[in-house]
Design a protein around this motif. Structure first.
Motif, PDB file in Angstrom:
ATOM      1  N   ASP A  46       0.815  -1.205   0.000  1.00  0.00           N
ATOM      2  CA  ASP A  46       0.000   0.000   0.000  1.00  0.00           C
ATOM      3  C   ASP A  46       0.853   1.261   0.000  1.00  0.00           C
ATOM      4  O   ASP A  46       0.343   2.356  -0.217  1.00  0.00           O
ATOM      5  N   ASP A  90       0.067  -0.008 -10.740  1.00  0.00           N
ATOM      6  CA  ASP A  90      -0.845   1.035 -10.278  1.00  0.00           C
ATOM      7  C   ASP A  90      -1.114   2.108 -11.328  1.00  0.00           C
ATOM      8  O   ASP A  90      -2.155   2.772 -11.285  1.00  0.00           O
ATOM      9  N   SER A  96      -7.765   7.357  -5.661  1.00  0.00           N
ATOM     10  CA  SER A  96      -7.058   6.600  -4.622  1.00  0.00           C
ATOM     11  C   SER A  96      -5.929   7.436  -4.021  1.00  0.00           C
ATOM     12  O   SER A  96      -5.457   8.415  -4.620  1.00  0.00           O
ATOM     13  N   ASP A  97      -5.470   7.036  -2.847  1.00  0.00           N
ATOM     14  CA  ASP A  97      -4.369   7.748  -2.196  1.00  0.00           C
ATOM     15  C   ASP A  97      -3.095   7.689  -3.036  1.00  0.00           C
ATOM     16  O   ASP A  97      -2.344   8.659  -3.101  1.00  0.00           O
ATOM     17  N   LYS A  98      -2.861   6.544  -3.693  1.00  0.00           N
ATOM     18  CA  LYS A  98      -1.659   6.414  -4.521  1.00  0.00           C
ATOM     19  C   LYS A  98      -1.702   7.372  -5.705  1.00  0.00           C
ATOM     20  O   LYS A  98      -0.708   8.037  -6.022  1.00  0.00           O
ATOM     21  N   ASP A 128     -11.340   2.950 -11.132  1.00  0.00           N
ATOM     22  CA  ASP A 128     -11.631   2.877  -9.699  1.00  0.00           C
ATOM     23  C   ASP A 128     -10.539   3.509  -8.841  1.00  0.00           C
ATOM     24  O   ASP A 128     -10.756   3.750  -7.646  1.00  0.00           O
ATOM     25  N   ASP A 129      -9.363   3.766  -9.438  1.00  0.00           N
ATOM     26  CA  ASP A 129      -8.235   4.309  -8.683  1.00  0.00           C
ATOM     27  C   ASP A 129      -7.996   5.794  -8.940  1.00  0.00           C
ATOM     28  O   ASP A 129      -7.013   6.351  -8.465  1.00  0.00           O
TER      29      ASP A 129
END
Length: 263
Positions: free
Chosen positions: A25, A76, A231-233, A227-228
């Motif tokens: 993560d 990612d 996201s935090d990344k 969906d990302d």
């Protein structure tokens, strides 16, 4: 853009060698082509480290691999393509990858082959141009801008040349194969990334004029899964690219073959 036949060249872990299993993560895996994308990515290693993330860069030279790896969740994000290429992949693969950040664009330009100045153009000169539907129209528009040809309204293929003022021998070549042939032609129109890889940017004679609309079309992007997007990344990656050092690196290292679109 065309497929370049290859597989993974190297898995380059550029920071965070002490990362432990279970820390995924905090590891951001990005696949990129070597020049200029992977080199630009290296500039966000420290900004990401400051946010608590380790960046892993997978370097490839096959344009099909990055989107496949992103689509199946192996990585990612990726950084190698413009938006039309991404859209075409989504259509062909029934996928829904999204661009998260516009980073740079690569103007095409006309480069010196056997002749080192545009003023030397003569009847029957050979000009190499990329053959793909994205870049051929740009090459033809550049030749029209130079005053060497006149085009019909379509400007898509060689058949759309209405007037060829110098009776140029315009040869369509796969984009990644033009640089090895440059010394056999009088001039060659080449994408910025291939000129960089071949180390011939100093032979550039004139770049295309690009409208903002065209920049928005050809800009190279960071892509992620839909969906990302939030996201935090993804947020950390976008924030890392906002570091002024990234834009400065692009401008000092690659301009005018690569132009930053970062704020």
């Amino acid at each position: 853009m065309k497929k370049i036949l290859s597989v993974f060249l190297v898995l380059l872990i550029v920071s965070g060698c002490g990362a432990k299993k279970g820390d995924d993560d905090k590891i951001i895996k990005v696949t990129a082509t070597a020049l200029p994308h992977a080199e630009i990515l290296k500039q966000v290693v420290e900004p990401l480290k400051n946010e608590g993330y380790t960046l892993e860069i997978n370097v490839v030279d096959d344009y099909k691999i990055p989107n496949t790896l992103l689509d199946d969740g192996t990585i990612d994000a990726n950084y190698f393509q413009h938006i039309p290429y991404l859209s075409d992949f989504n259509k062909q693969a029934n996928s829904d990858l999204q661009w998260a950040l516009k980073v740079h664009y690569e103007p095409i330009a006309i480069y010196a082959g056997k002749k080192d100045t545009l003023d030397a153009v003569k009847e029957g000169d050979t000009v190499l141009v990329p053959d793909d539907p994205t870049n051929l129209p740009r090459a033809l528009s550049l030749l029209e801008e130079l005053g060497w040809i006149e085009l019909t309204g379509e400007k898509l293929r060689l058949k759309d040349i209405a007037v060829n003022h110098y009776n140029l021998d315009i040869k369509e070549i796969q984009a990644d194969n033009i640089t090895p042939l440059i010394d056999d032609a009088d001039y060659a129109i080449i994408n910025g990334n291939y000129a960089l890889a071949a180390d011939i940017t100093q032979r550039g004679l004139q770049a295309e004029s690009i409208s903002q609309e065209k920049v928005d079309e050809i800009v190279n992007v960071i892509a992620v899964r839909k969906d990302d997007l939030e996201s935090d990344k993804t947020k950390a990656l976008i924030k890392a690219f906002s570091d002024p050092k990234v834009k400065t690196f692009i401008e000092e290292k690659y301009a005018p073959s690569v132009i930053s679109t970062l704020d």
